[in-house]
Design an enzyme around this catalytic site. Structure first.
Site, PDB file in Angstrom:
ATOM      1  CG  ASP A 113      -2.047   0.965   1.141  1.00  0.00           C
ATOM      2  OD1 ASP A 113      -3.208   0.514   1.089  1.00  0.00           O
ATOM      3  OD2 ASP A 113      -1.795   2.185   1.116  1.00  0.00           O
TER       4      ASP A 113
ATOM      5  CG  ASN B 175     -12.554  -0.749   3.712  1.00  0.00           C
ATOM      6  OD1 ASN B 175     -12.952  -1.283   4.744  1.00  0.00           O
ATOM      7  ND2 ASN B 175     -11.426  -0.076   3.650  1.00  0.00           N
TER       8      ASN B 175
ATOM      9  CD  GLN C 197     -14.796  -0.157  -2.900  1.00  0.00           C
ATOM     10  OE1 GLN C 197     -15.991  -0.299  -2.639  1.00  0.00           O
ATOM     11  NE2 GLN C 197     -14.185  -0.800  -3.886  1.00  0.00           N
TER      12      GLN C 197
ATOM     13  CG  HIS D 297      -8.612  -2.919  -2.629  1.00  0.00           C
ATOM     14  ND1 HIS D 297      -9.508  -2.095  -3.286  1.00  0.00           N
ATOM     15  CD2 HIS D 297      -8.375  -2.327  -1.435  1.00  0.00           C
ATOM     16  CE1 HIS D 297      -9.792  -1.064  -2.533  1.00  0.00           C
ATOM     17  NE2 HIS D 297      -9.131  -1.174  -1.386  1.00  0.00           N
TER      18      HIS D 297
ATOM     19  CG  HIS E  57      -6.865  -2.789   3.088  1.00  0.00           C
ATOM     20  ND1 HIS E  57      -6.061  -1.685   2.929  1.00  0.00           N
ATOM     21  CD2 HIS E  57      -8.053  -2.465   2.506  1.00  0.00           C
ATOM     22  CE1 HIS E  57      -6.736  -0.730   2.295  1.00  0.00           C
ATOM     23  NE2 HIS E  57      -7.946  -1.183   2.032  1.00  0.00           N
TER      24      HIS E  57
END
Ligand code: 5GP
Ligand code: ZN
Length: 135
Positions: free
Chosen positions: A32, A88, A95, A101, A103
């Site tokens: 990230d 999310n 989101q 995606h 995390h």
């Protein structure tokens, strides 16, 4: 299918270079850009799906096994003390990138992050009433 104006389509498919820790035919896992903790990374499918509700079933079935694999890799390499897996869907849920995606967030004793949900205190009968709305 890819979406032209989607940054995660470009990152997942290697059109824009990124800090990749794992790649296969279906996914790229990369760090990230604004990590909550050391090693915070994202599991991103190469195909575009807006969110979990749109996700292909076969891809969906591969997400948790991959999360487990990366979690173990990060334990070996970074030695986390705990681990959050967060996903999310929708703006109200946090989101910000509308390409599905997941995390992966290693946690360290004293890392100062607060990713925990606040517990509610339902009134008498509230849970039963919610249940009736659902089932
Ligand atoms: P969301 O809030 O949608 O669940 O998570 C989006 C995540 O993507 C955020 O944690 C954000 O830091 C990360 N992110 C957004 N743009 C980029 C980018 O261009 N590269 C990388 N590596 N991460 C990004
Ligand atoms: Zn996309």
């Amino acid at each position: 299918m890819k979406k032209d104006d989607c940054i995660f389509c470009k990152l997942a498919n290697g059109e824009i270079p990124t800090n990749t820790i794992y790649e296969d035919n279906d996914f790229r896992v990369f760090l990230d850009a604004a990590p909550s903790t050391k090693g915070h990374c994202l599991i991103v499918p190469k195909e575009h799906f807006d969110d979990l509700s749109e996700l292909d079933e076969e891809i969906a079935a591969k997400v948790m096994p991959l999360a487990k694999k990366i979690m173990k890799l990060l334990k070996e390499k970074l030695g986390w003390d705990g681990f959050n897996v967060i996903q999310n869907n929708g703006k109200v849920a946090g989101q910000t990138v509308f390409h599905f995606h997941t995390h992966l967030i290693p946690r360290y004793n004293g890392d100062g992050q607060d990713l925990n949900m606040k517990p509610g205190s339902p009134k008498e009968g509230e849970l039963e009433s919610v249940l009736k709305e659902i089932v």
